[in-house]
Motif scaffolding. Structure first.
Motif, short mmCIF file in Angstrom:
data_model
loop_
_atom_site.label_atom_id
_atom_site.label_comp_id
_atom_site.label_asym_id
_atom_site.label_seq_id
_atom_site.Cartn_x
_atom_site.Cartn_y
_atom_site.Cartn_z
N THR A 162 0.83 -1.21 0.00
CA THR A 162 0.00 0.00 0.00
C THR A 162 0.86 1.25 0.00
OG1 THR A 162 -1.61 -1.24 1.32
CG2 THR A 162 -1.96 1.12 1.12
N ALA A 191 -3.92 4.56 5.53
CA ALA A 191 -4.37 3.66 4.47
C ALA A 191 -3.71 2.29 4.56
CB ALA A 191 -4.11 4.30 3.11
N PHE A 250 -5.16 0.24 7.41
CA PHE A 250 -6.52 -0.15 7.06
C PHE A 250 -6.50 -1.30 6.06
CE2 PHE A 250 -10.96 1.64 5.75
CZ PHE A 250 -11.56 0.56 6.39
N ALA A 251 -5.56 -1.26 5.11
CA ALA A 251 -5.44 -2.35 4.14
C ALA A 251 -5.08 -3.66 4.83
CB ALA A 251 -4.38 -2.00 3.09
N LEU A 300 -8.28 -4.89 6.42
CA LEU A 300 -9.23 -5.39 5.43
C LEU A 300 -8.77 -6.71 4.83
CD1 LEU A 300 -11.81 -4.83 3.80
CD2 LEU A 300 -10.42 -3.56 2.16
N SER A 338 -8.54 -1.01 -2.92
CA SER A 338 -9.71 -0.38 -2.32
C SER A 338 -9.30 0.73 -1.36
CB SER A 338 -10.55 -1.43 -1.59
OG SER A 338 -11.76 -0.87 -1.12
N CYS A 339 -8.25 0.50 -0.58
CA CYS A 339 -7.78 1.53 0.34
C CYS A 339 -7.18 2.71 -0.42
CB CYS A 339 -6.76 0.93 1.31
SG CYS A 339 -7.52 -0.13 2.56
N LEU A 350 -10.19 4.72 -1.50
CA LEU A 350 -10.71 5.47 -0.36
C LEU A 350 -9.80 6.65 -0.03
CD1 LEU A 350 -12.73 5.81 1.95
CD2 LEU A 350 -11.39 4.14 3.26
N ALA A 351 -8.50 6.43 -0.13
CA ALA A 351 -7.55 7.52 0.12
C ALA A 351 -7.77 8.67 -0.86
CB ALA A 351 -6.12 7.00 0.01
N ALA A 398 -16.01 3.74 3.17
CA ALA A 398 -15.35 3.34 4.41
C ALA A 398 -16.24 2.43 5.25
CB ALA A 398 -14.95 4.57 5.21
N MET A 450 -16.35 -1.12 3.65
CA MET A 450 -15.10 -1.84 3.88
C MET A 450 -15.00 -2.31 5.33
SD MET A 450 -12.72 0.70 1.59
CE MET A 450 -11.14 0.08 2.17
#
Length: 749
Positions: A244, A262, A265-266, A269, A491-492, A495-496, A576, A579
């Motif tokens: 990421t 991010a 969070f990845a 997830l 996906s992250c 979102l970022a 968010a 996810m």
């Protein structure tokens, strides 16, 4: 005039110990988890080996060959992965000439060179370029710890200590232990549970386990159940973070504002999420790292190597790559080829999509072509050498996946294939998977990076392979499980971008609030669906809850006077929430037995009692490595004439070749299963005469029967009293050597 304070996330370190200190609680958690089910001395030896015998020499190779030194998280994870790949290849070479015990020698040689040679020392032992900011480090520590906790709860928390309760056992773990036992002495690896059969399978995890056992002297049971899974899973989490960060923190550029959160969070997830679970009593598929990688140790090793391959591919596809990194790519690709069969096809798909995209836009595509060809050549070679052309029951059957997954059984009506139920199962499952990675729809400018295109190609390939094929035990889903962490990263990133579009330096607050409320909303919607039939209403209820979360957070954001439009805020909040909503049910398993049952099912059985296990261990200590053993235990479950032949634990614990113990999970069983369309674990044994002779030695022994076993080469008899009646006349023909409450061992002279 006062100097303006920088508002973005601090990714370039200042020498503070606050960031590195985040490793302390993770290290303590790791030691506690390993120490709960392994002796302290084994934990000490294993930790020393991982750090000094694999990780540190791997770090030397990573920095020396790849010219890397970004941050310690990347260096440690990639170093361990490179060291594991090197250890594996050295073990394969040394075992072919009978030098398995000395496969560890490569590590001190690398370390000595790394210390003595001045040029090497100057390139390796340098400070990192961009230490993690303390906030990022602590968020990463928290997310990785949560993934490890959930993996522990599904794995050791349910199945360790091993081989003590016959009602708490997972047959696949004994299968992997038996293969690791074979890897210690046999070239090539053999299925110890049945004599005379080859084993064409991704066996590199078992080679790694054997190498670790030889190097440390640690018992295979402790390695498999308590120790080896931890560094593999931890490195996998760190490499998700590293992948990421590749797109958010680039050398010579300001870090992306979302770089602080991010990556962690990845990890969360990929490690825990991946599927929205709106149904109260039915799972829509488990694809996260925590859901599969303990009970499938080949996936644990394979996922770590796949993530490192992705990191290397991203770097090689960018402008002016360091050419020596191709060496690392080939090294890791070779290790991946027999670690998990799903990896290299996805790598080829990734490079293929980059090649097509660059060809379409008339940009240079040479590196994508080279990378794809290298991966393809190694894959084809592995298909011949490692897998021997065997498919392990894999067949082309489009959409069969959606019949094998749980929703179909709940929706099906009548006999035969119910196409409407299959279609609804497909729509529900795909939507549940897709919403969990909704951020991929908003990548926009990230698509300019060939690394993003590579990850998308690999993820698409994984999903397509899972949907278009079928395999016993729904094993084709491992294609998507291998590709899913790439989707989590993408996906992250999406979102970022949405959060950055708000133009507010506190956009992380919006993401955190939406994620927290999405977690809560998905959980409450699932509770509200209790007692509802079908899938439509519970699914719509969950979607409504997430939409409400998105709107509430967006409105609160605008009322508080923060930047960005209402629509953008609502979109970012909804993504968010979706996810984070996929993490809701897995988190609930920490406190709810019902949630655990929905996701993981009931605890499996079919294992030995302590007395039976001790008898198998006695056999390991008192017999020769080439001795052949016969047993009357063949089925973990038997109903009438139907035998579930996944019986592997005698071979696993005795580390000896059995004449016939079980016969599932063999190449022959898979071929018969494909030809007959039957379950490979429930097939009758293909040589009934041999099986009859084997069993007659226990139920109706005679001098002639024992002589036939002697001609087969059998030296020992393992009589399992729980598997069937053992004739008292057996003592007349063989020598009693060891007896426990549930098992007796005899020797044929």
């Amino acid at each position: 005039m006062a100097k303006a304070r920088r508002r973005g996330p601090r990714e370039h370190g200042t020498g503070s110990v606050a960031g590195p200190a985040a490793a302390v609680p993770v290290a303590l958690l790791v030691l506690v988890m390993m120490g709960r089910h392994a002796p302290v001395l084994d934990v000490v030896k294993f930790t020393a080996f991982v750090l000094l015998g694999v990780g540190l020499p791997g770090l030397v190779l990573w920095r020396l060959i790849g010219a890397y030194r970004r941050n310690l998280v990347e260096d440690c994870a990639a170093g361990f992965a490179v060291g594991t790949a090197a250890q594996l290849l050295v073990y394969l070479a040394s075992s072919s000439v009978g030098l398995q015990r000395w496969s560890w020698v490569w590590a001190p040689i690398v370390l000595v060179v790394g210390v003595i040679d001045r040029d090497v020392r100057a390139r390796v032992w340098r400070q990192v370029e961009a230490p993690l900011a303390p906030l990022t480090a602590w968020l990463l520590a928290a997310s990785a710890s949560l993934v490890l906790l959930l993996m522990y709860a599904k794995g050791p928390g349910r199945y360790a200590p091993a081989y003590t309760d016959p009602n708490v056992a997972f047959p696949d773990m004994a299968f992997h232990q038996a293969l690791a036992a074979s890897a210690k002495t046999d070239v090539p690896i053999l299925p110890l549970w049945v004599f005379g059969e080859p084993m064409k399978y991704h066996t590199f995890f078992h080679q790694v386990t054997a190498a670790t056992s030889w190097s440390t002297g640690i018992d295979l049971t402790n390695l498999l159940y308590a120790l080896l899974w931890v560094p593999l899973a931890l490195a996998g989490c760190a490499l998700v973070f590293t992948l990421t960060q590749r797109f958010l923190v680039k050398p010579g550029e300001e870090p992306h504002p979302a770089a602080a959160w991010a990556g962690p969070f990845a990890v969360l997830l990929a490690g825990v999420g991946g599927t929205l679970q709106p149904l109260h009593d039915i799972s829509l598929g488990n694809i996260s790292m925590a859901s599969s990688q303990y009970l499938s140790p080949t996936q644990n090793l394979g996922m770590m190597l796949a993530l490192l391959l992705a990191v290397l591919a991203v770097d090689l596809l960018r402008a002016k790559p360091v050419r020596s990194r191709w060496i690392l790519f080939v090294l890791v690709a070779l290790a991946s080829s027999g670690a998990k069969a799903t990896i290299l096809p996805l790598v080829v798909c990734g490079f293929g999509l980059v090649f097509l995209a660059r060809l379409a836009t008339r940009r240079p595509s040479g590196r994508a072509l080279i990378g794809g060809l290298v991966a393809l050549v190694i894959f084809v070679a592995a298909a011949i050498v490692v897998f021997g052309g065997e498919s392990s029951g894999l067949q082309i059957k489009p959409a069969q996946l959606f019949i094998q997954l749980q929703p179909y059984a709940a929706l099906r009506h009548g006999t035969g294939v119910d196409r409407p139920a299959q279609l609804l199962s497909a729509a529900t499952t795909t939507a549940a998977w897709g919403l969990a990675v909704a951020g991929v729809l908003f990548l926009r400018r990230f698509w300019r990076d060939p690394g993003v295109v590579f990850l998308a190609g690999a993820a698409i390939g994984g999903f397509a392979a899972s949907v278009l094929t079928s395999q016993p035990g729904v094993s084709q889903v491992y294609f998507y499980r291998t590709g899913f962490p790439f989707l989590a990263v993408l996906s992250c990133l999406g979102l970022a971008r949405l959060a950055h579009k708000l133009g507010d330096r506190r956009s992380a607050v919006l993401v955190a609030a939406a994620a927290g409320l999405g977690l809560l909303g998905a959980g409450l919607a699932r509770v509200a669906s209790d007692g509802m039939s079908g899938v439509k209403v519970p699914f719509l209820l969950t979607l409504l809850a997430l939409l409400v979360v998105g709107l509430v957070v967006a409105i609160a954001w605008r009322i508080s006077g923060r930047g960005g439009g209402l629509f953008t805020a609502a979109l970012a909040s909804l993504v968010a929430a979706c996810m984070a909503g996929s993490i809701s049910l897995p988190l609930l398993t920490l406190v709810s037995d019902q949630a655990t049952f929905v996701i993981y099912g009931k605890v499996a059985g079919g294992g030995p009692t302590t007395a039976e296990a001790d008898a198998a261990r006695w056999l390991q200590k008192n017999s020769g490595t080439d001795d052949l053993v016969a047993t009357n235990a063949h089925c973990i479950v038997q109903r009438g004439d139907v035998c579930d032949s996944r019986h592997f634990w005698i071979a696993a614990l005795s580390e000896r070749q059995m004449l016939v113990e079980g016969w599932a999970y063999t190449n022959r069983a898979n071929r018969i299963s494909v030809a007959e369309g039957s379950n490979p674990s429930l097939l009758p044994f293909w040589d009934q005469n041999l099986l009859a002779t084997n069993d007659a030695a226990f139920s109706s022994p005679s001098a002639a029967v024992i002589d036939r076993l002697r001609r087969y080469g059998v030296r020992w008899l393992y009589a399992d009293h729980r598997a069937g009646q053992v004739s008292p006349d057996l003592n007349q023909y063989v020598r009693l050597r060891h007896a426990t409450l549930d098992a007796t061992i005899y020797e044929i002279r």
